[in-house]
Design an enzyme around this catalytic site. Structure first.
Site, PDB file in Angstrom:
ATOM      1  N   ALA A  61      -5.031 -77.943 -21.485  1.00  0.00           N
ATOM      2  CA  ALA A  61      -6.626 -77.604 -21.763  1.00  0.00           C
ATOM      3  C   ALA A  61      -7.463 -78.669 -21.299  1.00  0.00           C
ATOM      4  O   ALA A  61      -7.172 -79.757 -21.075  1.00  0.00           O
ATOM      5  CB  ALA A  61      -6.660 -77.425 -23.373  1.00  0.00           C
ATOM      6  N   GLY A 100      -1.552 -77.325 -22.696  1.00  0.00           N
ATOM      7  CA  GLY A 100      -1.668 -75.816 -22.600  1.00  0.00           C
ATOM      8  C   GLY A 100      -1.078 -75.350 -21.138  1.00  0.00           C
ATOM      9  O   GLY A 100      -0.906 -74.263 -21.024  1.00  0.00           O
ATOM     10  N   GLU A 103       2.403 -74.482 -22.010  1.00  0.00           N
ATOM     11  CA  GLU A 103       2.387 -73.349 -23.099  1.00  0.00           C
ATOM     12  C   GLU A 103       1.793 -72.242 -22.047  1.00  0.00           C
ATOM     13  O   GLU A 103       2.658 -70.981 -22.472  1.00  0.00           O
ATOM     14  CB  GLU A 103       1.159 -73.558 -23.817  1.00  0.00           C
ATOM     15  CG  GLU A 103       1.391 -74.555 -25.018  1.00  0.00           C
ATOM     16  CD  GLU A 103       0.262 -74.848 -25.927  1.00  0.00           C
ATOM     17  OE1 GLU A 103      -0.973 -75.253 -25.363  1.00  0.00           O
ATOM     18  OE2 GLU A 103       0.332 -74.654 -27.253  1.00  0.00           O
ATOM     19  N   GLU A 123      -0.034 -83.115 -26.929  1.00  0.00           N
ATOM     20  CA  GLU A 123      -1.262 -82.752 -27.833  1.00  0.00           C
ATOM     21  C   GLU A 123      -1.475 -83.951 -28.895  1.00  0.00           C
ATOM     22  O   GLU A 123      -2.409 -84.272 -29.232  1.00  0.00           O
ATOM     23  CB  GLU A 123      -1.286 -81.373 -28.403  1.00  0.00           C
ATOM     24  CG  GLU A 123      -1.639 -80.240 -27.269  1.00  0.00           C
ATOM     25  CD  GLU A 123      -0.471 -79.936 -26.478  1.00  0.00           C
ATOM     26  OE1 GLU A 123       0.753 -80.426 -26.802  1.00  0.00           O
ATOM     27  OE2 GLU A 123      -0.834 -78.796 -25.915  1.00  0.00           O
TER      28      GLU A 123
HETATM   29  C1  3H9 Z   1      -4.276 -78.987 -24.903  1.00  0.00           C
HETATM   30  O1  3H9 Z   1      -3.398 -78.779 -23.734  1.00  0.00           O
HETATM   31  C2  3H9 Z   1      -4.447 -78.241 -25.960  1.00  0.00           C
HETATM   32  C3  3H9 Z   1      -3.603 -76.942 -25.905  1.00  0.00           C
HETATM   33  O2  3H9 Z   1      -2.452 -77.032 -26.989  1.00  0.00           O
HETATM   34  C4  3H9 Z   1      -4.362 -75.874 -26.477  1.00  0.00           C
HETATM   35  C5  3H9 Z   1      -4.966 -75.602 -27.830  1.00  0.00           C
HETATM   36  C6  3H9 Z   1      -5.698 -74.287 -27.708  1.00  0.00           C
HETATM   37  N1  3H9 Z   1      -8.723 -82.265 -19.155  1.00  0.00           N
HETATM   38  O3  3H9 Z   1      -4.551 -89.662 -15.864  1.00  0.00           O
HETATM   39  P1  3H9 Z   1      -4.955 -89.654 -14.605  1.00  0.00           P
HETATM   40  C7  3H9 Z   1      -8.692 -86.188 -15.690  1.00  0.00           C
HETATM   41  S1  3H9 Z   1      -4.786 -80.731 -25.085  1.00  0.00           S
HETATM   42  C8  3H9 Z   1      -9.571 -83.055 -18.431  1.00  0.00           C
HETATM   43  O4  3H9 Z   1      -5.710 -90.692 -14.139  1.00  0.00           O
HETATM   44  P2  3H9 Z   1      -2.618 -89.307 -13.466  1.00  0.00           P
HETATM   45  C9  3H9 Z   1      -8.631 -87.806 -16.215  1.00  0.00           C
HETATM   46  O5  3H9 Z   1      -9.487 -87.959 -17.279  1.00  0.00           O
HETATM   47  C10 3H9 Z   1      -4.368 -81.394 -23.541  1.00  0.00           C
HETATM   48  N2  3H9 Z   1      -9.455 -83.774 -17.885  1.00  0.00           N
HETATM   49  O6  3H9 Z   1      -4.132 -89.103 -13.416  1.00  0.00           O
HETATM   50  C11 3H9 Z   1      -8.866 -88.284 -14.593  1.00  0.00           C
HETATM   51  O7  3H9 Z   1     -10.404 -88.232 -14.633  1.00  0.00           O
HETATM   52  P3  3H9 Z   1     -10.951 -89.315 -13.711  1.00  0.00           P
HETATM   53  C12 3H9 Z   1      -2.905 -81.744 -23.185  1.00  0.00           C
HETATM   54  C13 3H9 Z   1      -8.085 -84.343 -17.535  1.00  0.00           C
HETATM   55  O8  3H9 Z   1      -1.945 -88.825 -12.088  1.00  0.00           O
HETATM   56  C14 3H9 Z   1      -8.216 -87.468 -14.094  1.00  0.00           C
HETATM   57  O9  3H9 Z   1      -7.946 -86.036 -14.447  1.00  0.00           O
HETATM   58  N3  3H9 Z   1      -2.724 -82.293 -21.859  1.00  0.00           N
HETATM   59  C15 3H9 Z   1      -7.302 -83.934 -18.037  1.00  0.00           C
HETATM   60  O10 3H9 Z   1      -2.269 -90.676 -13.675  1.00  0.00           O
HETATM   61  C16 3H9 Z   1      -6.825 -88.041 -13.437  1.00  0.00           C
HETATM   62  O11 3H9 Z   1      -6.098 -88.263 -14.602  1.00  0.00           O
HETATM   63  C17 3H9 Z   1      -2.608 -83.669 -21.694  1.00  0.00           C
HETATM   64  O12 3H9 Z   1      -2.609 -84.439 -22.754  1.00  0.00           O
HETATM   65  C18 3H9 Z   1      -7.155 -83.001 -18.840  1.00  0.00           C
HETATM   66  N4  3H9 Z   1      -6.155 -82.259 -19.635  1.00  0.00           N
HETATM   67  O13 3H9 Z   1      -2.001 -88.352 -14.627  1.00  0.00           O
HETATM   68  C19 3H9 Z   1      -2.582 -84.364 -20.330  1.00  0.00           C
HETATM   69  N5  3H9 Z   1      -6.201 -84.612 -17.848  1.00  0.00           N
HETATM   70  O14 3H9 Z   1     -10.427 -89.241 -12.541  1.00  0.00           O
HETATM   71  C20 3H9 Z   1      -3.426 -85.272 -20.126  1.00  0.00           C
HETATM   72  C21 3H9 Z   1      -6.571 -85.591 -16.843  1.00  0.00           C
HETATM   73  O15 3H9 Z   1     -12.769 -88.866 -13.916  1.00  0.00           O
HETATM   74  N6  3H9 Z   1      -3.217 -85.908 -18.696  1.00  0.00           N
HETATM   75  N7  3H9 Z   1      -7.773 -85.422 -16.741  1.00  0.00           N
HETATM   76  O16 3H9 Z   1     -10.808 -90.465 -14.601  1.00  0.00           O
HETATM   77  C22 3H9 Z   1      -2.437 -86.644 -18.591  1.00  0.00           C
HETATM   78  O17 3H9 Z   1      -1.629 -86.985 -19.115  1.00  0.00           O
HETATM   79  C23 3H9 Z   1      -2.555 -87.234 -17.142  1.00  0.00           C
HETATM   80  O18 3H9 Z   1      -3.890 -86.997 -16.668  1.00  0.00           O
HETATM   81  C24 3H9 Z   1      -1.724 -86.473 -15.857  1.00  0.00           C
HETATM   82  C25 3H9 Z   1      -1.964 -87.019 -14.626  1.00  0.00           C
HETATM   83  C26 3H9 Z   1      -0.134 -86.911 -16.287  1.00  0.00           C
HETATM   84  C27 3H9 Z   1      -1.910 -84.879 -16.157  1.00  0.00           C
END
Ligand code: 3H9
Length: 719
Positions: A61, A100, A103, A123
């Site tokens: 998400a 998500g 999911e 999450e």
């Molecule tokens: C969810 O899914 C809830 C569901 O159950 C639905 C409920 C109804 N959204 O980490 P990075 C941005 S909750 C928005 O440096 P990497 C991040 O801020 C979500 N932005 O890269 C950064 O921005 P900026 C569950 C996001 O390659 C840029 O992307 N998901 C999101 O080292 C690059 O990120 C998670 O918890 C996001 N979801 O790692 C996953 N994710 O360039 C969270 C990232 O402006 N994300 N951004 O600074 C991660 O763990 C890592 O970002 C990922 C990539 C492994 C994907």
């Protein structure tokens, strides 16, 4: 936001497109709804592949949308439509499928992953639970124990583990979308009744209540007050005990509580803060996107005590060739054995070969002539460090970066010993350096942009969260910590016990109270520094009151314990007692309580009742006030930097965001009012006087933390 095409004649291909991680924003969700409808309505399409653009399936998400008014189609019905489709839906997972994103993939009938992909439901780390059916589908697919593990920890699994667990159906080393299209062609027209996870019964567990209770107890212990892990256990339990639709209701209820909780806000703030600090900028104008780091082919570590060993291990594990230097052969060999043991243990845990060959050992500084960067980790003594810097400056090739691992000495003074002060920065690691995530990169007025950029990039390579900070006594972390520990000692003088203070701090969410930490790290460390500063020991000016130093209140309690040889765990006695020197389990010590009573009597202090609230306010608000001063001084660029330092280096509970975020949650007016109150009660403690920035923020109506930088900028421009 989701592109549609038809390939190989009969496969509808849906590509999520929202760089950088294809997060499921409102527009992406709308795109998926539209393209799925198109694919299902196209009679030529017999099966569908969903993939993500640029080698990443989906990061979940869109976290930026949380807390705002929801628009666009919701996830749950969207995933339900995919699952109910009568044409096979295949997820082609490259890069990450998280939250998500996973999911969505679980709603598909098949999942094909690239061997390098990582999958997970993280999450919980954002204060939430997988609330788009993840908490109900995953246990049905892989069983309750494995689902509990993944959902309560949020850990990411490799494609290989995902295959083993049954999350994915196939893993490929080749082009994932091609493999998924081939797969989609092969399953076109096949019945899908057995492929809809929500219809599966949850695999039987002999005593689900006992299992969930057991996990719940473990989770409560490690959560330190965080509520999301507990809700995750409850949601999985619902999957195991209720029909799918009722389980979904429970998932929704639990999510509603979490979504609006302060903890979710704090954790999401922390997620973005961690990323924000990598976009460093320093007062000279240098910044992350305009400074080029130096390539590092070979690095060196000088001094193989506890810190030097940890740093060496972290460098070798990051794949860098390291040369290490100790003064004497015997110490060198001892250190070599210890480093090799650490590397072997780490490698065993991770199932890889130990990078022993990355390290060479020497007793000769001349061997450092060809290194690109040196990390000095000798004893914390300015005279010694200066000498080492002079020697390094003479030995190393021009352009070598000289870094010091001091935890608080003046980096500028060290830089002045080098021929090239612009190539000197502090790299303050935290013990144990191969485990702790935090690195403070300390720049001075002369540090070149390249030096800062190189140290920051090296930190990243070593798996650290690196924060660039200015040079001052204690930098950011230890400067604030000093006031926190000082208040804790004052509270003992006023009537508290170490047990009471630690209990309050641990209930707040720190893994260990202030006195337990002090016993663990050794009281003698601070004692030596205070003696050097002439605050403790024989050098204290005669006639000076023991409880006043440099015109302000001082607590000599820790010095008195040290004089008795009570250095903490290492001597088996400190603020607590231990069963033996080196013992780990702290027990309340009647001797200490008696000692405190005598001390109070000797100084005419009358013990009063102190409650947990006062402990928290005194210890935490004093530290927060110093955090505001650090921002005022420009030592940290923003509140996020301080918060990241505290979460990753000092055990601040992540679900409380960090000290600066927390002050906003408490209310800046309240923090100001309590500091004023305590300063009035303790006018001999100048650090309790609320600082200018805090007053200014309150006068400006207490803006949210992300708006503080504007106020700080204005404050600086008026100076
Ligand atoms: C969810 O899914 C809830 C569901 O159950 C639905 C409920 C109804 N959204 O980490 P990075 C941005 S909750 C928005 O440096 P990497 C991040 O801020 C979500 N932005 O890269 C950064 O921005 P900026 C569950 C996001 O390659 C840029 O992307 N998901 C999101 O080292 C690059 O990120 C998670 O918890 C996001 N979801 O790692 C996953 N994710 O360039 C969270 C990232 O402006 N994300 N951004 O600074 C991660 O763990 C890592 O970002 C990922 C990539 C492994 C994907």
């Amino acid at each position: 936001m989701a592109q549609y095409s038809r390939i190989s004649g009969s496969v509808g291909l849906i590509t999520l497109s929202n760089p950088p991680v294809n997060a499921l924003s409102a527009a992406v969700r709308q795109g998926i709804v539209d393209t799925v409808e198109k694919a299902l309505g196209d009679p030529q399409v017999k099966s569908v592949v969903i993939c993500g653009q640029d080698g990443i399936f989906c990061g979940g998400a869109d976290i930026k949308e949380f807390g705002k008014n929801m628009s666009g189609p919701p996830l749950i019905p969207m995933i339900h439509t995919i699952e109910c489709a009568t044409k096979p839906m295949v997820a082609a997972i490259e890069g990450s499928a998280l939250g998500g994103g996973l999911e969505l993939a679980l709603g598909c009938h098949y999942r094909i992953a690239h061997s390098k992909a990582r999958l997970g439901l993280p999450e919980v780390t954002l204060g939430l639970l997988p609330a788009a059916g993840g908490s109900q589908r995953l246990p049905r697919l892989i069983g309750v124990p494995a689902a509990l593990d993944l959902i309560t920890t949020g850990r990411h699994v490799t494609a290989a583990e995902a295959l083993q667990l049954g999350i994915v159906d196939q893993v490929t080393d080749h082009a994932t979308v091609d493999a998924a299209v081939k797969f989609a062609l092969s399953v076109a027209g096949k019945p899908l009744d057995t492929r809809r996870i929500s219809t599966y019964p949850c695999p039987h567990v002999s005593d689900v209540d006992a299992l969930c209770e057991n996990v719940m107890q473990k989770v409560r212990k490690s959560a330190h007050g965080a509520i999301a892990p507990i809700a995750c256990v409850q949601a999985v339990r619902a999957a195991a005990t209720l029909p799918y639709t009722q389980g979904m209701e429970r998932e929704k209820e639990l999510m509603a509580t979490l979504y609006t909780s302060g903890q979710a806000r704090a954790l999401q703030y922390s997620f973005f803060a961690q990323r924000a600090v990598s976009k460093w900028r320093i007062p000279s104008g240098a910044r992350w996107d305009t400074s080029t780091p130096r390539p590092l082919h070979k690095v060196a570590v000088i001094g193989l005590g506890t810190m030097g060993r940890g740093i060496t291990v972290a460098l070798a594990q990051a794949g860098l060739p390291v040369i290490t230097v100790e003064t004497h052969e015997k110490q060198l060999m001892e250190a070599k054995r210890a480093v090799s043991d650490m590397l072997n243990r780490g490698a065993k845990r991770r199932g890889v070969a130990p990078p022993l060959d990355k390290i060479s050992y020497s007793c000769n500084l001349q061997d450092l002539a060809d290194v690109d960067l040196v990390i000095e980790a000798v004893f914390e003594d300015m005279t010694l460090k200066k000498k080492v810097f002079r020697q390094l400056s003479a030995v190393c090739k021009p352009g070598t970066l000289l870094c010091t691992n001091t935890s608080g000495l003046d980096v500028d003074q060290l830089a002045s010993q080098s021929r090239n002060p612009e190539l000197v920065v502090g790299m303050h690691f935290f013990a144990p350096a191969h485990v702790m995530k935090l690195l403070e990169v300390v720049y001075g007025p002369q540090s070149s942009p390249q030096a800062v950029a190189t140290a920051m990039q090296l930190g990243k390579k070593m798996g650290k969260v690196s924060v660039a900070v200015g040079n001052c006594r204690g930098f950011v972390g230890n400067r604030m910590l000093k006031l926190y520990t000082e208040q804790a000692s004052f509270l003992l003088e006023e009537g508290a016990t170490p047990d009471l203070v630690d209990q309050a701090i641990e209930e707040f969410g720190f893994p260990m109270g202030v006195f337990k930490v002090s016993d663990l790290s050794g009281l003698d460390v601070g004692w030596r520094i205070r003696k050097e500063e002439k605050l403790a020991g024989l050098s204290v000016a005669s006639g000076q009151s023991t409880r006043i130093r440099e015109g302000r209140r001082y607590s000599p309690l820790a010095d008195l314990l040290c004089e008795q040889g009570r250095f903490g765990q290492k001597t088996g006695r400190g603020w607590y007692q231990y069963d033996k020197p080196g013992g780990r389990v702290a027990r309340s010590d009647p001797w200490l309580h008696h000692f405190l009573e005598e001390y109070r009597a000797q100084h005419g202090l009358v013990a009063r009742h102190i409650d947990h609230q006062e402990v928290l306010e005194r210890c935490l608000y004093a530290m927060i006030n110093e955090g505001f001063r650090i921002l005022e001084d420009g030592i940290a660029a923003g509140p996020e930097d301080i918060d990241v330092i505290y979460v990753f280096g000092y055990g601040w509970p992540r679900h409380r965001g960090g000290p600066m975020f927390y002050s906003g949650m408490v209310g800046l007016e309240k923090v100001l009012e309590r500091l004023e109150h305590y300063y009035q009660a303790h006018p001999d403690v100048p650090h309790l006087q609320p600082c200018r920035l805090l007053r200014r923020l309150v006068a400006r109506g207490s803006p949210p933390v992300h708006k503080w930088r504007e106020v700080i900028k204005n404050l600086h421009s008026q100076l």
